[in-house]
Design an enzyme around this catalytic site. Sequence first.
Site, PDB file in Angstrom:
ATOM      1  N   ARG A   1       0.835  -1.197   0.000  1.00  0.00           N
ATOM      2  CA  ARG A   1       0.000   0.000   0.000  1.00  0.00           C
ATOM      3  C   ARG A   1       0.869   1.246   0.000  1.00  0.00           C
ATOM      4  O   ARG A   1       2.069   1.154   0.286  1.00  0.00           O
ATOM      5  CB  ARG A   1      -0.853   0.036   1.290  1.00  0.00           C
ATOM      6  CG  ARG A   1      -1.569  -1.253   1.568  1.00  0.00           C
ATOM      7  CD  ARG A   1      -1.408  -1.666   3.048  1.00  0.00           C
ATOM      8  NE  ARG A   1      -1.844  -3.053   3.246  1.00  0.00           N
ATOM      9  CZ  ARG A   1      -3.095  -3.398   3.477  1.00  0.00           C
ATOM     10  NH1 ARG A   1      -3.999  -2.475   3.613  1.00  0.00           N
ATOM     11  NH2 ARG A   1      -3.432  -4.651   3.594  1.00  0.00           N
TER      12      ARG A   1
ATOM     13  N   ASP B   1      -3.456   3.675   3.793  1.00  0.00           N
ATOM     14  CA  ASP B   1      -3.240   2.227   3.980  1.00  0.00           C
ATOM     15  C   ASP B   1      -4.253   1.414   3.175  1.00  0.00           C
ATOM     16  O   ASP B   1      -4.125   0.203   3.065  1.00  0.00           O
ATOM     17  CB  ASP B   1      -3.316   1.852   5.465  1.00  0.00           C
ATOM     18  CG  ASP B   1      -4.572   2.384   6.132  1.00  0.00           C
ATOM     19  OD1 ASP B   1      -4.775   3.610   6.108  1.00  0.00           O
ATOM     20  OD2 ASP B   1      -5.358   1.584   6.639  1.00  0.00           O
ATOM     21  N   ASN B   2      -5.237   2.089   2.612  1.00  0.00           N
ATOM     22  CA  ASN B   2      -6.216   1.381   1.794  1.00  0.00           C
ATOM     23  C   ASN B   2      -6.050   1.707   0.314  1.00  0.00           C
ATOM     24  O   ASN B   2      -6.996   1.544  -0.459  1.00  0.00           O
ATOM     25  CB  ASN B   2      -7.641   1.716   2.256  1.00  0.00           C
ATOM     26  CG  ASN B   2      -7.942   1.126   3.630  1.00  0.00           C
ATOM     27  OD1 ASN B   2      -7.328   0.145   4.033  1.00  0.00           O
ATOM     28  ND2 ASN B   2      -8.863   1.726   4.343  1.00  0.00           N
TER      29      ASN B   2
HETATM   30  P1  AMP Z   1      -9.386  -0.711   7.897  1.00  0.00           P
HETATM   31  O1  AMP Z   1     -10.172   0.509   8.241  1.00  0.00           O
HETATM   32  O2  AMP Z   1     -10.202  -1.954   7.706  1.00  0.00           O
HETATM   33  O3  AMP Z   1      -8.439  -0.483   6.757  1.00  0.00           O
HETATM   34  O4  AMP Z   1      -8.491  -1.042   9.167  1.00  0.00           O
HETATM   35  C1  AMP Z   1      -7.525  -0.164   9.672  1.00  0.00           C
HETATM   36  C2  AMP Z   1      -6.578  -0.899  10.572  1.00  0.00           C
HETATM   37  O5  AMP Z   1      -7.238  -1.436  11.703  1.00  0.00           O
HETATM   38  C3  AMP Z   1      -5.845  -2.050   9.915  1.00  0.00           C
HETATM   39  O6  AMP Z   1      -4.539  -2.035  10.376  1.00  0.00           O
HETATM   40  C4  AMP Z   1      -6.608  -3.253  10.428  1.00  0.00           C
HETATM   41  O7  AMP Z   1      -5.811  -4.417  10.413  1.00  0.00           O
HETATM   42  C5  AMP Z   1      -6.975  -2.815  11.836  1.00  0.00           C
HETATM   43  N1  AMP Z   1      -8.166  -3.503  12.355  1.00  0.00           N
HETATM   44  C6  AMP Z   1      -9.430  -3.375  11.916  1.00  0.00           C
HETATM   45  N2  AMP Z   1     -10.261  -4.148  12.631  1.00  0.00           N
HETATM   46  C7  AMP Z   1      -9.520  -4.808  13.547  1.00  0.00           C
HETATM   47  C8  AMP Z   1      -9.792  -5.772  14.577  1.00  0.00           C
HETATM   48  N3  AMP Z   1     -11.019  -6.195  14.818  1.00  0.00           N
HETATM   49  N4  AMP Z   1      -8.760  -6.195  15.315  1.00  0.00           N
HETATM   50  C9  AMP Z   1      -7.506  -5.768  15.089  1.00  0.00           C
HETATM   51  N5  AMP Z   1      -7.191  -4.867  14.135  1.00  0.00           N
HETATM   52  C10 AMP Z   1      -8.164  -4.387  13.371  1.00  0.00           C
HETATM   53 MG    MG Z   2      -7.312  -1.429   5.567  1.00  0.00          MG
END
Ligand code: AMP
Ligand code: MG
Length: 484
Positions: free
Chosen positions: A181, A250-251
């Site tokens: 990313r 990061d996305n």
């Molecule tokens: P995202 O918004 O899905 O891109 O997630 C942002 C960050 O939060 C990433 O580093 C994910 O791995 C982490 N993350 C999201 N949900 C969880 C969870 N339930 N437990 C641990 N890490 C999480």
């Molecule tokens: Mg993500």
Amino acid sequence: MTSFHLDLENSYTELPDVFFTKQPPTPVQKPEVVIFNEKLADQVGLNFSQSSKGEMAKLLSGNLVLEGMQPFAQAYAGHQFGNFTMLGDGRAVVLGEHLTPSGQRLDLQFKGSGRTPYSRGGDGRAALGPMLREYIISEAMHYLGIPTTRSLAVVATGETVYRENELPGAILTRIAGSHIRVGTFEFASLHDDKSITLALLDYLIDRHFPEIKEMNNQPLALLEAMIEQQAELITDWMRVGFIHGVMNTDNMALSGETIDYGPCAFMDSFDPATVFSSIDRNGRYSYSNQPYIAQWNLARLAESLIPLIHQEREEAIGMAENALNAFEEVYKCKWLAMMGSKLGLLEAKKEDEKLITELLDWMHQSSADFTNTFRDFCKPDLPDEEAYLSENFQNWHTRWQLRLEKEEQGLDSSLSLMRSVNPAVIPRNHKVEEALQAGEKGDFNPLQNLLKALENPYEGGDLLTPYQTPPKPSEKVLQTFCGT
Ligand code: AMP
Ligand code: MG
């Protein structure tokens, strides 16, 4: 013993150790396959035909890790809603890389597979609804012809995850060109050693852009390639009314694939300011902001590459800024060509912009349905609808018809061009919600029917009818959630 054989490679773990932590998935109580993408498995040459249902469930939940597999969680950072944060796979592991029969290298990744060193406060788990949501939308994007990660399977874990409510847990198996990313480069550049960023750059170029290897200034060439690629991707999103919802750095995947389907959604009635995500209170990631945000994210990538672009910092900044400034023009050209094609123009010209923006203004004022309006235009005669009778629209329509007459290829070709870029069906929010709610109660028929309808979005036909009607006011889904 399983009869299943999976030869995965691990080129990513040859990068410096800072980029990953080897981490097996955490076993779950009672894995059961909820949905499996046989077409995708066939397409990429993953043959599961020898394995029983039970084995598949074990394998696709991480309860069974085959010999030779070395799962790992990736380290990365990112700007979330503009703020820098250390992140990493907090609930995901890459199982390894699968080589397709045609030689393409694909990551197999679990999402919801338990805690990792990057989990921060999270439980490492995912709920069934959001994993099915990613499955539906990523497959819809694929069939719409938009670069995306794919979904191979969703397995229910038999465990409860605790959010605002108690929810059934699940694990998604995602397939992606890679999971590098913008945030991976931001992470690399935090190290006081530019060989770390260089290692990542070399890896990315080897894996995705071998043609850049021949170039003199590889980091700059990569930045330029990303500008082109992201402008193309966002143009595709705009074409179908897709709103990603969490365009954090990061996305943004450097493979050029749409990644991380959280609160994303497709717009029904046209409004450029549309936002669905419950956490996007200021509309940072609204429909019409997406190109600006892509450019902003690319600027974060450029910053990470500065030390590699030129020894003299000032010089490097100038070169990166030059490249970034081109984004606007590159995007504008792509957008104009795309909007032109939605109106049957083989090559839209600068003068056509007015015709396009006037249509969009009318659509906004009259809350016209984005998908259905453009699909109506693909028919030889407009349907008998009240909105199309207004004087305002009729005036515009006459001007469009006059413009179409100037096209050399003839009306039939224009109509078929339009049918190839204006989908007859998109995964409308209310239909997605309906399928997810049924799925959460154990009825997967609405989900299967929806997926079937989304497989041929440009063809039309009776199968699509139930999915084409915009939501009634009572059915409208106004907010979507991250599903973390
Ligand atoms: P995202 O918004 O899905 O891109 O997630 C942002 C960050 O939060 C990433 O580093 C994910 O791995 C982490 N993350 C999201 N949900 C969880 C969870 N339930 N437990 C641990 N890490 C999480
Ligand atoms: Mg993500």
